[in-house]
Design a protein around this motif. Sequence first.
Motif, PDB file in Angstrom:
ATOM      1  N   ILE A 229      12.077   0.530  -1.786  1.00 18.79           N
ATOM      2  CA  ILE A 229      11.129  -0.038  -0.834  1.00 18.79           C
ATOM      3  C   ILE A 229       9.911   0.876  -0.753  1.00 18.79           C
ATOM      4  CG2 ILE A 229      10.710  -0.408   1.637  1.00 18.79           C
ATOM      5  CD1 ILE A 229      13.389  -1.611   1.912  1.00 18.79           C
ATOM      6  N   GLN A 230       8.734   0.266  -0.718  1.00 22.20           N
ATOM      7  CA  GLN A 230       7.490   0.997  -0.489  1.00 22.20           C
ATOM      8  C   GLN A 230       6.807   0.346   0.709  1.00 22.20           C
ATOM      9  OE1 GLN A 230       5.726   2.551  -3.895  1.00 22.20           O
ATOM     10  NE2 GLN A 230       3.630   2.581  -3.147  1.00 22.20           N
ATOM     11  N   VAL A 231       6.633   1.107   1.774  1.00 23.67           N
ATOM     12  CA  VAL A 231       6.069   0.598   3.022  1.00 23.67           C
ATOM     13  C   VAL A 231       4.579   0.926   3.052  1.00 23.67           C
ATOM     14  CG1 VAL A 231       6.202   0.612   5.540  1.00 23.67           C
ATOM     15  CG2 VAL A 231       8.276   0.977   4.171  1.00 23.67           C
ATOM     16  N   MET A 232       3.746  -0.107   3.298  1.00 23.67           N
ATOM     17  CA  MET A 232       2.301   0.088   3.358  1.00 23.67           C
ATOM     18  C   MET A 232       1.794  -0.154   4.772  1.00 23.67           C
ATOM     19  SD  MET A 232       0.766  -1.543  -0.160  1.00 23.67           S
ATOM     20  CE  MET A 232      -0.898  -1.064   0.329  1.00 23.67           C
ATOM     21  N   TYR A 233       0.787   0.617   5.144  1.00 21.03           N
ATOM     22  CA  TYR A 233       0.113   0.416   6.426  1.00 21.03           C
ATOM     23  C   TYR A 233      -1.365   0.728   6.251  1.00 21.03           C
ATOM     24  CZ  TYR A 233      -1.040   0.559  11.382  1.00 21.03           C
ATOM     25  OH  TYR A 233      -1.595   0.299  12.606  1.00 21.03           O
ATOM     26  N   ALA A 234      -2.223  -0.221   6.590  1.00 21.06           N
ATOM     27  CA  ALA A 234      -3.677  -0.030   6.531  1.00 21.06           C
ATOM     28  C   ALA A 234      -4.128   0.468   5.166  1.00 21.06           C
ATOM     29  CB  ALA A 234      -4.131   0.928   7.625  1.00 21.06           C
ATOM     30  N   GLY A 235      -3.582  -0.139   4.110  1.00 22.08           N
ATOM     31  CA  GLY A 235      -4.033   0.153   2.760  1.00 22.08           C
ATOM     32  C   GLY A 235      -3.390   1.338   2.086  1.00 22.08           C
ATOM     33  N   ARG A 236      -2.510   2.067   2.784  1.00 23.85           N
ATOM     34  CA  ARG A 236      -1.901   3.270   2.221  1.00 23.85           C
ATOM     35  C   ARG A 236      -0.377   3.177   2.253  1.00 23.85           C
ATOM     36  NH1 ARG A 236      -5.308   7.681   1.789  1.00 23.85           N
ATOM     37  NH2 ARG A 236      -3.547   9.100   1.959  1.00 23.85           N
ATOM     38  N   THR A 237       0.258   3.911   1.362  1.00 22.85           N
ATOM     39  CA  THR A 237       1.715   4.025   1.379  1.00 22.85           C
ATOM     40  C   THR A 237       2.108   5.051   2.433  1.00 22.85           C
ATOM     41  OG1 THR A 237       1.880   3.518  -0.981  1.00 22.85           O
ATOM     42  CG2 THR A 237       3.775   4.590   0.047  1.00 22.85           C
ATOM     43  N   VAL A 238       3.014   4.661   3.339  1.00 20.22           N
ATOM     44  CA  VAL A 238       3.460   5.602   4.362  1.00 20.22           C
ATOM     45  C   VAL A 238       4.891   6.079   4.117  1.00 20.22           C
ATOM     46  CG1 VAL A 238       1.877   4.737   6.112  1.00 20.22           C
ATOM     47  CG2 VAL A 238       4.168   3.734   5.926  1.00 20.22           C
ATOM     48  N   GLU A 239       5.680   5.302   3.383  1.00 19.86           N
ATOM     49  CA  GLU A 239       7.049   5.726   3.061  1.00 19.86           C
ATOM     50  C   GLU A 239       7.518   4.977   1.826  1.00 19.86           C
ATOM     51  OE1 GLU A 239      11.443   6.500   5.117  1.00 19.86           O
ATOM     52  OE2 GLU A 239       9.771   5.714   6.316  1.00 19.86           O
ATOM     53  N   SER A 240       8.278   5.666   0.986  1.00 20.96           N
ATOM     54  CA  SER A 240       8.811   5.052  -0.217  1.00 20.96           C
ATOM     55  C   SER A 240      10.121   5.736  -0.580  1.00 20.96           C
ATOM     56  CB  SER A 240       7.813   5.190  -1.386  1.00 20.96           C
ATOM     57  OG  SER A 240       8.346   4.641  -2.568  1.00 20.96           O
ATOM     58  N   GLY A 241      11.107   4.925  -0.941  1.00 20.62           N
ATOM     59  CA  GLY A 241      12.397   5.487  -1.311  1.00 20.62           C
ATOM     60  C   GLY A 241      13.391   4.402  -1.657  1.00 20.62           C
ATOM     61  N   ALA A 242      14.609   4.823  -1.976  1.00 19.50           N
ATOM     62  CA  ALA A 242      15.674   3.868  -2.260  1.00 19.50           C
ATOM     63  C   ALA A 242      15.928   2.997  -1.034  1.00 19.50           C
ATOM     64  CB  ALA A 242      16.945   4.605  -2.664  1.00 19.50           C
ATOM     65  N   THR A 243      16.192   1.730  -1.272  1.00 15.86           N
ATOM     66  CA  THR A 243      16.359   0.793  -0.155  1.00 15.86           C
ATOM     67  C   THR A 243      17.436   1.254   0.817  1.00 15.86           C
ATOM     68  OG1 THR A 243      15.647  -1.048  -1.564  1.00 15.86           O
ATOM     69  CG2 THR A 243      16.859  -1.608   0.429  1.00 15.86           C
ATOM     70  N   ARG A 244      18.563   1.687   0.291  1.00 18.78           N
ATOM     71  CA  ARG A 244      19.672   2.093   1.177  1.00 18.78           C
ATOM     72  C   ARG A 244      19.291   3.302   2.017  1.00 18.78           C
ATOM     73  NH1 ARG A 244      20.908   3.712  -3.969  1.00 18.78           N
ATOM     74  NH2 ARG A 244      21.232   5.948  -4.275  1.00 18.78           N
ATOM     75  N   ASP A 245      18.487   4.211   1.471  1.00 16.94           N
ATOM     76  CA  ASP A 245      18.082   5.401   2.231  1.00 16.94           C
ATOM     77  C   ASP A 245      17.087   5.047   3.332  1.00 16.94           C
ATOM     78  OD1 ASP A 245      19.674   6.993   0.605  1.00 16.94           O
ATOM     79  OD2 ASP A 245      18.062   7.368  -0.826  1.00 16.94           O
ATOM     80  N   VAL A 246      16.117   4.180   2.987  1.00 18.00           N
ATOM     81  CA  VAL A 246      15.098   3.808   3.979  1.00 18.00           C
ATOM     82  C   VAL A 246      15.729   3.018   5.122  1.00 18.00           C
ATOM     83  CG1 VAL A 246      12.991   2.478   4.355  1.00 18.00           C
ATOM     84  CG2 VAL A 246      13.232   3.857   2.281  1.00 18.00           C
ATOM     85  N   PHE A 247      16.623   2.085   4.797  1.00 21.55           N
ATOM     86  CA  PHE A 247      17.273   1.309   5.841  1.00 21.55           C
ATOM     87  C   PHE A 247      18.289   2.151   6.622  1.00 21.55           C
ATOM     88  CE2 PHE A 247      15.413  -2.378   3.968  1.00 21.55           C
ATOM     89  CZ  PHE A 247      15.454  -3.357   4.952  1.00 21.55           C
TER      90      PHE A 247
END
Length: 335
Positions: A229-247
Amino acid sequence: MTATDPLLVVEDVRTVFHTARGDVRAVDGVSLTLAPGEILGLVGESGSGKSVLGRTVMGLVASGPITTVSGRVRIGGQDVHALHPRHRRRLWGPEVAMVFQDPMTSLNPVKRVGTHLTETLRRHLRCSRAEAADRAVDLLRQVGIPEPARRARQYPHELSGGMRQRVVIAAALACDPRLLIADEPTTALDVTVQQQILDLLASLVRDRTMAMILVSHDLGAVVGRTDRIQVMYAGRTVESGATRDVFGAAQHPYTDALLGSIPRLSDPPHTVLRSIEGSPPDMARPPSGCRFAPRCPRATDRCIDDLPELVLGADDRLVACHHPVHESSGAGHGR
């Protein structure tokens, strides 16, 4: 390319729209990689830059009088934005394809369903008219459309929303692309059909060993179907990692807030839904520091003044936050 090379490499991509109100940095320094057979979930609120990033990767957004695109996008080793537009169009279909979020604007209302598929097949694969027609019917069958031969002779308005979305998916898969970008493909569909379409996309990607970027504002739609998963906010990446880790343990306050806003079946009736206070920033005049700071309960003066960079942390997680959620409760709560 070798077998170990990533299929997609996006390096520091920036997409800026020049408007009367100023420059809008819709995508502001985003990087990512994607391997064959991998599914990446690109998530965030509306206006976070997800769709613009997807179109920039496709080469549908390029530098011009009102737009500036910088950074590099390589698909299969080819620099998409360095190609002549004629050569770039040759990538669309065999190398990369997109499923758009509204099938009614993606399909030509005066062309039969089958024609949307046969045109692509004849242009890119040089099929005969008869071969293209047979393959179009088979594609409709693969995406779960009943009576595909009859449906191929119908017009888009004669199909339901779920059927039209399946037609769009079939058209995207017609030339066996190596990379599929699904841009919120279930936005206009009811919940039951959403589940069917998302499961269909995931199974087709696994069966064909494609790579896919699944763009969504709904974290519930990507869990169980994506590898990262790569989470974006206002045009920038704020968090990225394996789906199981992010959740399992979100580190950025924005990701944590998105997860907290998902309704749960275990909640008692009439439970008040959680929401993220405030609104996304005006991208023509973004904050000088962290763009989530005006809405973040953990923000300090440092957050308001300094823009955090993506930092590699535990479990290979990338996080752009001065005060991530995993810090002790006494850290970083005052302004």
